[in-house]
Design a protein around this motif. Structure first.
Motif, PDB file in Angstrom:
ATOM      1  N   GLY A  56       0.859  -1.170   0.000  1.00 48.68           N
ATOM      2  CA  GLY A  56       0.000   0.000   0.000  1.00 48.68           C
ATOM      3  C   GLY A  56       0.895   1.220   0.000  1.00 48.68           C
ATOM      4  O   GLY A  56       1.865   1.279   0.763  1.00 48.68           O
ATOM      5  N   ILE A  57       0.604   2.178  -0.869  1.00 43.55           N
ATOM      6  CA  ILE A  57       1.478   3.329  -1.070  1.00 43.55           C
ATOM      7  C   ILE A  57       0.811   4.584  -0.520  1.00 43.55           C
ATOM      8  O   ILE A  57      -0.291   4.955  -0.946  1.00 43.55           O
ATOM      9  CB  ILE A  57       1.831   3.518  -2.551  1.00 43.55           C
ATOM     10  CG1 ILE A  57       2.465   2.221  -3.089  1.00 43.55           C
ATOM     11  CG2 ILE A  57       2.765   4.698  -2.754  1.00 43.55           C
ATOM     12  CD1 ILE A  57       2.716   2.243  -4.577  1.00 43.55           C
ATOM     13  N   MET A  58       1.467   5.232   0.410  1.00 46.88           N
ATOM     14  CA  MET A  58       0.961   6.434   1.077  1.00 46.88           C
ATOM     15  C   MET A  58       1.683   7.658   0.536  1.00 46.88           C
ATOM     16  O   MET A  58       2.865   7.844   0.774  1.00 46.88           O
ATOM     17  CB  MET A  58       1.197   6.304   2.581  1.00 46.88           C
ATOM     18  CG  MET A  58       0.851   7.526   3.391  1.00 46.88           C
ATOM     19  SD  MET A  58       1.465   7.350   5.082  1.00 46.88           S
ATOM     20  CE  MET A  58       0.897   8.898   5.800  1.00 46.88           C
ATOM     21  N   GLY A  59       0.972   8.493  -0.203  1.00 43.84           N
ATOM     22  CA  GLY A  59       1.555   9.709  -0.754  1.00 43.84           C
ATOM     23  C   GLY A  59       2.081   9.469  -2.158  1.00 43.84           C
ATOM     24  O   GLY A  59       3.141   8.877  -2.334  1.00 43.84           O
ATOM     25  N   ARG A  63       7.458  11.506  -5.022  1.00 43.64           N
ATOM     26  CA  ARG A  63       8.241  10.279  -5.024  1.00 43.64           C
ATOM     27  C   ARG A  63       7.365   9.026  -5.045  1.00 43.64           C
ATOM     28  O   ARG A  63       7.750   7.993  -5.586  1.00 43.64           O
ATOM     29  CB  ARG A  63       9.148  10.248  -3.788  1.00 43.64           C
ATOM     30  CG  ARG A  63      10.405  11.077  -3.924  1.00 43.64           C
ATOM     31  CD  ARG A  63      11.398  10.452  -4.898  1.00 43.64           C
ATOM     32  NE  ARG A  63      11.823   9.139  -4.459  1.00 43.64           N
ATOM     33  CZ  ARG A  63      12.126   8.143  -5.271  1.00 43.64           C
ATOM     34  NH1 ARG A  63      12.037   8.293  -6.578  1.00 43.64           N
ATOM     35  NH2 ARG A  63      12.512   6.972  -4.793  1.00 43.64           N
ATOM     36  N   GLY A  64       6.183   9.127  -4.459  1.00 40.65           N
ATOM     37  CA  GLY A  64       5.328   7.955  -4.410  1.00 40.65           C
ATOM     38  C   GLY A  64       4.949   7.430  -5.782  1.00 40.65           C
ATOM     39  O   GLY A  64       4.786   6.219  -5.968  1.00 40.65           O
ATOM     40  N   SER A  65       4.809   8.324  -6.757  1.00 41.81           N
ATOM     41  CA  SER A  65       4.483   7.872  -8.112  1.00 41.81           C
ATOM     42  C   SER A  65       5.631   7.067  -8.707  1.00 41.81           C
ATOM     43  O   SER A  65       5.422   6.026  -9.338  1.00 41.81           O
ATOM     44  CB  SER A  65       4.163   9.080  -8.999  1.00 41.81           C
ATOM     45  OG  SER A  65       2.946   9.675  -8.604  1.00 41.81           O
ATOM     46  N   ASP A  83      -3.768   8.915  -0.979  1.00 45.34           N
ATOM     47  CA  ASP A  83      -3.334  10.310  -0.979  1.00 45.34           C
ATOM     48  C   ASP A  83      -4.476  11.185  -0.495  1.00 45.34           C
ATOM     49  O   ASP A  83      -5.641  10.917  -0.797  1.00 45.34           O
ATOM     50  CB  ASP A  83      -2.877  10.752  -2.369  1.00 45.34           C
ATOM     51  CG  ASP A  83      -1.882  11.907  -2.293  1.00 45.34           C
ATOM     52  OD1 ASP A  83      -2.308  13.022  -1.959  1.00 45.34           O
ATOM     53  OD2 ASP A  83      -0.694  11.682  -2.549  1.00 45.34           O
ATOM     54  N   VAL A  84      -4.134  12.242   0.232  1.00 47.75           N
ATOM     55  CA  VAL A  84      -5.148  13.183   0.711  1.00 47.75           C
ATOM     56  C   VAL A  84      -5.542  14.165  -0.388  1.00 47.75           C
ATOM     57  O   VAL A  84      -6.497  14.927  -0.221  1.00 47.75           O
ATOM     58  CB  VAL A  84      -4.660  13.940   1.956  1.00 47.75           C
ATOM     59  CG1 VAL A  84      -4.460  12.979   3.120  1.00 47.75           C
ATOM     60  CG2 VAL A  84      -3.371  14.708   1.668  1.00 47.75           C
ATOM     61  N   ASP A  85      -4.806  14.169  -1.485  1.00 49.75           N
ATOM     62  CA  ASP A  85      -5.158  14.921  -2.683  1.00 49.75           C
ATOM     63  C   ASP A  85      -5.838  13.933  -3.638  1.00 49.75           C
ATOM     64  O   ASP A  85      -5.182  13.092  -4.248  1.00 49.75           O
ATOM     65  CB  ASP A  85      -3.901  15.515  -3.319  1.00 49.75           C
ATOM     66  CG  ASP A  85      -4.168  16.268  -4.613  1.00 49.75           C
ATOM     67  OD1 ASP A  85      -5.283  16.170  -5.153  1.00 49.75           O
ATOM     68  OD2 ASP A  85      -3.236  16.930  -5.103  1.00 49.75           O
ATOM     69  N   LEU A 122       3.996  -1.290   3.818  1.00 54.25           N
ATOM     70  CA  LEU A 122       3.571   0.103   3.728  1.00 54.25           C
ATOM     71  C   LEU A 122       4.710   0.908   3.123  1.00 54.25           C
ATOM     72  O   LEU A 122       5.847   0.845   3.603  1.00 54.25           O
ATOM     73  CB  LEU A 122       3.235   0.663   5.112  1.00 54.25           C
ATOM     74  CG  LEU A 122       2.967   2.177   5.170  1.00 54.25           C
ATOM     75  CD1 LEU A 122       1.679   2.527   4.428  1.00 54.25           C
ATOM     76  CD2 LEU A 122       2.925   2.674   6.604  1.00 54.25           C
ATOM     77  N   ILE A 123       4.416   1.656   2.076  1.00 52.77           N
ATOM     78  CA  ILE A 123       5.383   2.577   1.482  1.00 52.77           C
ATOM     79  C   ILE A 123       4.952   3.981   1.864  1.00 52.77           C
ATOM     80  O   ILE A 123       3.832   4.398   1.551  1.00 52.77           O
ATOM     81  CB  ILE A 123       5.414   2.452  -0.052  1.00 52.77           C
ATOM     82  CG1 ILE A 123       5.769   1.021  -0.457  1.00 52.77           C
ATOM     83  CG2 ILE A 123       6.392   3.443  -0.660  1.00 52.77           C
ATOM     84  CD1 ILE A 123       5.506   0.720  -1.921  1.00 52.77           C
TER      85      ILE A 123
END
Length: 444
Positions: A56-59, A63-65, A83-85, A122-123
């Motif tokens: 699961g990728i947070m943000g 860099r997360g992309s 993402d919160v966006d 978790l990333i």
């Protein structure tokens, strides 16, 4: 009067998580987990060498992309993009594309990743103030963690992140990719083998031409943004129009300046090559010189670190002048009694004691994420320590914190060579930790 919990708080999350998981669990093919946020979760079951690891990728705005692409390429399965966006989620999902049969669920609250027992990793590529709190919660939930640099917003968080990794027997790595780049690995091996003689000094630099961020104005929170959850563990502040998505780096409340942003990469390589852990003295010079704007962190910064055994590291950061040493914006150099090695991504050049080039990294030395992500996934399967284990990440990140603290208190710091703690300076040690939004204090 009874206080109603904040909609983004741990208390409220514990109340409504079952309803959420019933909805998201079916969409993502997961099962709900019973318990409260503070409860330690059962460790994720070990997987065989041929089973896909689930992440699961947070943000995913920055860099997360890139990490999404790297983990998919490495064979991991992305279950969640968080993402919160809300605009960023679709962009990252497009990176996954048709490379996996089950599409990732798009969510705004990373704690939903923690509650899914099927997720192994978790990333965390959210802003700096989230790095250690998310790592600590991830370990408690039984997840292995890939956390972007710097691994903490303040020194105490780094210590807690190590403790969380060890207590929960989780593999935690920091995104200091150069620890896994073949050309740089070869350079460090040469240094440690004595090919340039005894090394006393390493120099690191980062240069850029960053724009004026102006003076931000209070503004309405955009409809696509969960501002409260973006702030997370940081005490709440009103939204301003010049914070997102990058300028938070230059505010102490959320970021660590250029030293924590890019300096950490070069300082990590310098510390690795010199074979040092914690400094005994930290000296900072410079300040904010270039723009009249809201930036709080220095744009001109020189920090010197002295270590036991007659070794030192110097870092120079200029955020408004792009010309760096060796005509490169980023790099580091090692100076030995019989020669020097200069590391310029993704490899190195070796010089004798008369500055004649005598060796260089092999043609085609790779950079980027693949080697580092591969090392991390291998270590998750084998339970070995990764190249950039959280303890190494903390030691390098601490150098950034100490340089910033020396700048903020405007004096030389004397530090303990066994743990980096600041001696006989209460004001400086007050910056060892931070204030947190109630209910979000990191705990192990």
């Amino acid at each position: 009067m009874t206080r109603m919990p904040d909609a983004n708080s741990p208390e409220q999350y514990a109340l409504d998580r079952r309803q959420f998981l019933q909805a998201v669990g079916s969409a993502a093919g997961t099962a709900a987990v019973v318990g409260t946020l503070a409860e330690p979760r059962a460790a994720v079951a070990a997987k065989g060498p041929n089973e896909k690891l689930t992440v699961g990728i947070m943000g995913v705005n920055g860099r997360g992309s890139a990490l999404t692409r790297s983990f998919v390429t490495a064979g991991a399965h992305v279950s969640y993009i968080c993402d919160v966006d809300e605009r960023a989620i679709a962009k990252a999902a497009a990176i996954v594309g048709d490379q996996q049969q089950i599409k990732p669920a798009g969510i705004s609250d990373f704690r939903k990743i923690l509650d899914d027992k099927s997720v192994d990793i978790l990333i965390c590529a959210a802003p700096n103030h989230w790095h250690a709190p998310a790592t600590i919660l991830g370990c408690a939930a039984g997840k292995h963690v890939y956390v972007e640099k710097p691994c903490s917003h303040n020194p105490r968080e780094g210590e807690l992140a190590i403790a969380a990794a060890r207590k929960n027997d989780r593999v935690v790595t920091m995104g200091s990719q150069r620890r896994s780049w073949p050309g740089i690995v070869e350079a460090i091996q040469k240094i440690k083998a004595g090919e340039i003689g005894k090394v006393h000094y390493a120099r690191a630099w980062y240069n850029n031409k960053r724009p004026n961020i102006k003076h931000g104005q209070p503004a309405e929170v955009p409809s696509w943004l969960n501002w409260t959850l973006w702030q997370g563990p940081a005490p709440e502040k009103a939204f301003k129009d010049n914070i997102l998505h990058y300028n938070w780096h230059w505010h102490w409340h959320y970021g660590n300046g250029e030293l924590g942003n890019n300096g950490v990469h070069a300082l990590d390589v310098c510390r690795w090559g010199l074979g040092v852990d914690y400094p005994i003295r930290v000296t900072s010079g410079g300040g904010k010189y270039r723009h009249d704007d809201d930036q709080e962190t220095p744009d001109t910064h020189v920090v010197t670190y002295n270590f036991p055994g007659n070794k030192s590291i110097m870092w120079e950061g200029l955020s408004w002048s792009p010309l760096g040493s060796m005509l490169n914006q980023f790099g580091c150099s090692f100076h030995g009694e019989n020669g020097s090695i200069v590391i310029i991504d993704p490899g190195y050049k070796q010089y004798d004691d008369r500055n004649k080039e005598i060796a260089a990294s092999p043609t085609g030395s790779r950079g980027g994420d693949p080697d580092h992500v591969g090392n991390f996934l291998d270590c998750v399967r084998s339970s070995k320590r990764p190249n950039a284990d959280i303890e190494e990440g903390h030691k390098s990140t601490l150098m950034c914190h100490l340089g910033n603290i020396a700048h903020r208190v405007n004096r030389v710091l004397t530090t303990d060579e066994t743990n980096g703690h600041i001696a006989n300076d209460e004001a400086a040690m007050n910056l060892w930790s931070r204030e947190y939004r109630p209910g979000w204090e990191p705990k192990v």
